[in-house]
Design a protein around this motif. Structure first.
Motif, PDB file in Angstrom:
ATOM      1  N   PHE A   8      -8.258  42.814  71.860  1.00 28.64           N
ATOM      2  CA  PHE A   8      -8.120  42.756  70.395  1.00 28.64           C
ATOM      3  C   PHE A   8      -6.738  43.254  69.966  1.00 28.64           C
ATOM      4  O   PHE A   8      -6.088  42.667  69.090  1.00 28.64           O
ATOM      5  CB  PHE A   8      -9.207  43.593  69.725  1.00 28.64           C
TER       6      PHE A   8
ATOM      7  N   THR B 158     -13.776  47.913  65.354  1.00 25.20           N
ATOM      8  CA  THR B 158     -14.652  46.875  65.896  1.00 25.20           C
ATOM      9  C   THR B 158     -16.106  47.106  65.520  1.00 25.20           C
ATOM     10  O   THR B 158     -16.816  46.163  65.171  1.00 25.20           O
ATOM     11  CB  THR B 158     -14.505  46.826  67.428  1.00 25.20           C
TER      12      THR B 158
ATOM     13  N   GLY C 156      -9.115  46.630  61.962  1.00 21.81           N
ATOM     14  CA  GLY C 156     -10.124  47.343  62.758  1.00 21.81           C
ATOM     15  C   GLY C 156     -11.154  47.963  61.821  1.00 21.81           C
ATOM     16  O   GLY C 156     -11.096  47.738  60.618  1.00 21.81           O
TER      17      GLY C 156
ATOM     18  N   GLU D   7     -11.359  45.857  73.986  1.00 18.73           N
ATOM     19  CA  GLU D   7     -10.595  46.359  72.850  1.00 18.73           C
ATOM     20  C   GLU D   7      -9.094  46.157  73.067  1.00 18.73           C
ATOM     21  O   GLU D   7      -8.341  45.931  72.115  1.00 18.73           O
ATOM     22  CB  GLU D   7     -10.903  47.844  72.644  1.00 18.73           C
TER      23      GLU D   7
ATOM     24  N   PHE E  71      -8.527  50.826  67.364  1.00 19.00           N
ATOM     25  CA  PHE E  71      -9.338  50.181  68.393  1.00 19.00           C
ATOM     26  C   PHE E  71      -9.847  51.241  69.357  1.00 19.00           C
ATOM     27  O   PHE E  71      -9.194  52.264  69.575  1.00 19.00           O
ATOM     28  CB  PHE E  71      -8.520  49.127  69.159  1.00 19.00           C
TER      29      PHE E  71
ATOM     30  N   SER F  92     -11.695  44.240  59.043  1.00 15.90           N
ATOM     31  CA  SER F  92     -12.374  44.347  60.341  1.00 15.90           C
ATOM     32  C   SER F  92     -12.653  42.946  60.881  1.00 15.90           C
ATOM     33  O   SER F  92     -12.925  42.013  60.145  1.00 15.90           O
ATOM     34  CB  SER F  92     -13.681  45.123  60.201  1.00 15.90           C
TER      35      SER F  92
END
Length: 901
Positions: A90, A162, A160, A87, A60, A183
């Motif tokens: 996430f 992003t 991941g 991030e 990330f 992802s």
């Protein structure tokens, strides 16, 4: 020079041999003594980690910087870079899912999942290093047992990255190692290529679908002239390429398409703004990442670029941070696509309960906490510029920032599903006892992920099915923007049905409820067609009215369609209407006048016949061969009446009748006139003694001549009707907007034969009458016949060019006029002078006046009188005329005694 070169090589050759031998010896000794793989460069340490039986990797971009290399900084210098709360959310979602799985008794029981999360810091190179660290581990040196420099992967799967561009780099590196990479937000369609990225999967639809969906959305609102801005990376360039291709198929044109990246210089940004300001399109499709959008919005605000309708991709359309940056409300009314709403139970509470102390990777949490509360933890030396100190136990529930904002829950759900997908795949593998080979678990996880996924389906390209919500930015009070769902785009809808569905009102640019217009050219209304403007896209065109006989009944028609021959366009040329049938009818003025003229001529002929019948025993009637006179009057009546057959809607019978009746009646009429003329002429040629010419021009011969001349015309008409008769015909050529109903001649030869025969008889009659023009004044019928034939010939000679050049019903009118004119000419010139004498000058209607003076007159009188008095006898005898002293004429019949008349 050559000598020196040879000397050098002769001295170097033994030295070179000794050097090479020593080099090989050192290399062989080094190879046999040390079989150790050493890591090059500095070791990579995870930002967040936790031990477990099975380790999952995560990459990330916790930090974002465009001026510094954050990944080279120590924890004490992170202030030079910016912490990305998005991030971090996430990452927290991944940790939440792992914690749920570890606490589950149904999924992976007795097995704990660990994690290693790396910070890519927005760098593709940094992402690649993190991927290699996850694959190789962080051991400084490793001595292999069998194969040199080969060891098992440190993680079983990677969650991941992003963005799309770092994901392509990571997928390229780990693809040959068969390490699955899932992802949650890398949407580039290029990642669906399994030949390049065999182990890549994602829980978000490919941009192939989003780009097409954006094109359909633009088309749905009727915007055919748009501009475009794209992120200058794999995400933007590939997405815009698909959008452009689909837009062209849907008839949408791009006025401009410019790339933009957040590191672009001021000059390049000014150039982009200049392109937007000089454009005529009012819709901008922004295929940009949220990072690029956050940089571009302040620049647009600086130039006050309002009044544009923005269409956005899923990357920024529901980003509250992007909405917060838009202070000038440039993006108000924006519309775009977002991932469908989702909810992860307990995730919000988990995020708000995060504490920086006593957590693995506490340095990362410490930085996060200090940035979040703008404070300095007691145990930390960082954040030296903070104005207060914090304990690490502060409550997050009252904090309002991008970390506590849960508007990105659909993306959190993608991370959540990705972790669970790996867990279910591991569960399947560990459940295998005989059929599975667990020596390469990453490969098996990859295989299972291609066939099953928790709450999501992967197709052969590793993509889930695409569904998007259509979101509209609707401004509210206090500068708050609501992301209102106004529709749905579903790729699973069968072909032929509308994939874009709107179910809620939209607010467009400048807070208007009216859909803005963005076209290069206004729509061409029905009745016109599009003509492209030279050198411009297909959306720029001129509207040209359809040509005569063509219509277009749709908006923006490319071509006009020609109407059926029986139809004609209306005034707007958007529909074909049935043509008006044109023919000479009794109801219109011309037809009524010609009908009246025909009936009037018939009545006049009847009146003249009545007068002649009433005064049939008077000298002037007897002197003009009353039998031919009555036959001539009858034929004139038929001539007047036959003109009526030319008026009215043509039919099969009327077409055949009108021409044949006209031809036969006129021949009968001309034959009677010709008979009268020949009798008069021959009477003067037979005044000499011994002449027997008149025996060929008795009453029987006159009847036979009339019958013979008429019979020839009857034969011509019968042949015409048998071979190729006239027939009703619809003439579409003479008048473009009307149908002329007329009688086609069938055989033009037949028509001109009938007309030519009438002309031949008229010319003969004119010649005979011309030869008899010097008759005495008291008996002037030959002069009148000459004049009537002159009128007749003039009318019909004039008729030919007039008939040929007159269009439609006017040609019929010309023919009727010629018939009536010639009939009136004969009636007036031959019979009106006699009627005048009979009715108004009865004193001249005497035998003496008719005879006049001189032998010729008496001879003529005798011949004509004899013809009438012996109509039924002496048809085969000769005639000899003699005169006595008292001027009485004696007619000697051959074979009979002399008679005096």
């Amino acid at each position: 020079m050559t000598a020196y070169r040879n000397l050098f090589w002769s001295q170097w050759r033994p030295v070179r041999g000794w050097f090479l031998s020593q080099l090989l010896l050192v290399a062989s000794l080094s190879w046999t003594e040390e079989l150790i793989c050493k890591q090059r460069g500095d070791p990579e340490n995870p930002s967040l980690f936790q031990d477990g039986d099975i380790i999952l990797g995560g990459i990330f971009s916790f930090h974002t910087s465009w001026k510094h290399d954050c990944w080279k900084s120590t924890i004490h210098h992170f202030s030079e870079c910016s912490l990305n709360f998005r991030e971090f959310q996430f990452a927290q979602t991944m940790l939440f899912a792992i914690e749920e799985i570890n606490n589950s008794t149904d999924l992976l029981p007795g097995i704990s999942l660990g994690y290693k999360l790396y910070d890519s810091c927005g760098s593709i190179a940094r992402s690649t290093r993190a991927a290699l660290a996850l694959a190789n581990g962080n051991e400084i040196a490793y001595t292999p047992s069998e194969a040199p420099c080969v060891s098992p992967a440190q993680v079983q799967a990677i969650v991941g990255e992003t963005s799309s561009s770092p994901s392509t780099a990571i997928a390229t590196v780990i693809g040959p190692l068969n390490i699955p990479m899932i992802s949650h937000f890398a949407t580039c369609a290029c990642l669906s290529d399994k030949t390049k990225y065999p182990s890549f999967l994602r829980t978000i639809p490919s941009d192939y679908h989003q780009s097409r969906a954006l094109a359909h959305l633009v088309k749905h609102f009727g915007w055919t002239w748009v501009g475009a801005i794209r992120t200058n990376d794999d995400y933007g360039n590939n997405g815009m390429a698909t959008f452009t291709e689909t837009a062209q198929q849907l008839g949408i044109c791009l006025e401009y398409s410019v790339p933009f990246y957040r590191t672009d210089s001021e000059d390049k940004i000014e150039k982009i703004i200049g392109i937007i300001k000089s454009s005529t399109s009012k819709v901008i499709v922004a295929f940009l990442s949220h990072k690029d959008m956050d940089v571009l919005i302040p620049e647009l605000s600086q130039y006050n670029l309002t009044g544009y309708q923005w269409v956005g991709s899923e990357s920024w359309i529901v980003d509250s941070q992007t909405a917060a940056i838009d202070k000038q409300h440039i993006l108000d009314g924006a519309i775009g696509l977002s991932i469908p709403k989702a909810h992860v139970t307990g995730l919000k509470e988990f995020m708000l309960d995060v504490k920086p102390l006593n957590v693995s990777g506490s340095e990362m949490f410490t930085e996060f906490w200090e940035t979040l509360f703008n404070c300095r933890l007691k145990q930390s030396e960082s954040s030296a510029g903070a104005d207060r100190e914090c304990t690490g136990h502060e409550d997050l529930t009252g904090v309002q920032n991008s970390f506590t904002d849960m508007s990105l829950m659909p993306i959190f759900n993608n991370v959540y599903k990705g972790v669970y997908a790996v867990a279910h795949a591991l569960h399947k593998i560990l459940s295998c006892k005989k059929t599975c080979n667990n020596t390469n678990s990453s490969l098996w996880i990859h295989m299972f992920l291609n066939f099953m996924l928790y709450e999501v389906y992967f197709n052969v390209n590793g993509d889930p099915p695409a569904k998007y919500e259509i979101v509209n930015w609707q401004p509210r009070e206090n500068n708050i923007v609501d992301f209102v769902q106004v529709g749905l785009y579903d790729t699973t809808v069968p072909a032929g049905k509308h994939k874009v569905k709107t179910s809620h009102y939209c607010i467009f640019v400048l807070s208007s409820m009216q859909v803005p217009v963005s076209v290069c050219s206004e729509k061409c209304p029905p009745g016109t067609r599009k003509v492209l403007q030279k050198g411009k896209p297909v959306c720029c065109y001129d509207c040209v009215q359809c040509a005569e006989g063509e219509i277009s009944n749709n908006t923006d028609s490319i071509n006009c369609v020609r109407c059926h021959p029986e139809f004609w366009p209306n005034e707007r040329r958007d529909a074909c209407i049935k043509k008006e049938a044109v023919f000479l009818s009794y109801e219109e003025i011309m037809g009524a006048l010609l009908t009246a003229a025909s009936l009037f001529g018939t009545c006049m002929t009847a009146v003249v016949a009545f007068i002649f019948f009433r005064y049939r025993k008077t000298p002037i009637v007897r002197a003009n061969n009353s039998e031919l006179s009555f036959l001539l009057l009858f034929s004139l009546t038929l001539c007047f009446l036959c003109s009526l057959t030319f008026i009215g809607r043509p039919s099969e019978w009327s077409c055949m009748l009108r021409h044949t009746a006209f031809g036969i009646t006129f021949v009968l009429c001309i034959s009677c006139v010709l008979g009268k003329t020949m009798v008069v002429l021959m009477a003067f040629r037979s005044t000499l003694p011994g002449s027997n010419v008149m025996k060929w021009f008795g009453p029987a011969q006159q009847r036979l001549s009339v019958l013979g001349f008429t019979l020839i015309q009857v034969i011509i008409c019968v042949l015409w009707l048998t071979i190729s008769p006239p027939f009703p015909f619809k003439n579409f050529k003479e008048l473009k907007d009307k149908i002329i109903l007329e009688c086609a001649l069938g055989s033009p030869v037949g028509f001109w034969a009938v007309l030519g025969y009438i002309g031949l008889l008229a010319i003969l009659c004119f010649i005979f009458a011309f030869l008899a023009r010097k008759l005495p004044d008291n008996f002037n019928e030959a002069k009148f016949i000459t004049f009537s034939m002159l009128i007749f010939c003039a009318v019909w000679i004039t008729f030919i060019p007039a008939y040929v050049s007159s269009p439609g019903k006017f040609s019929v009118a010309v023919e009727i006029f010629a018939i009536l004119a010639s009939s009136y000419g004969l009636l007036i010139c031959i019979f009106f002078p006699k009627c005048y004498v009979i009715l108004l000058k009865p004193e001249k209607n005497t035998k003496k006046n008719v005879m006049g003076k001189g032998a010729p007159q008496r001879a003529l009188h005798c011949i004509i009188t004899f013809t009438h008095s012996h109509a039924h006898s002496h048809s085969n005898g000769g005639v000899v005329i003699s005169f006595s002293k008292n001027k009485e004429c004696g007619v000697h019949l051959i074979g009979k005694p002399q008679e005096l008349i």
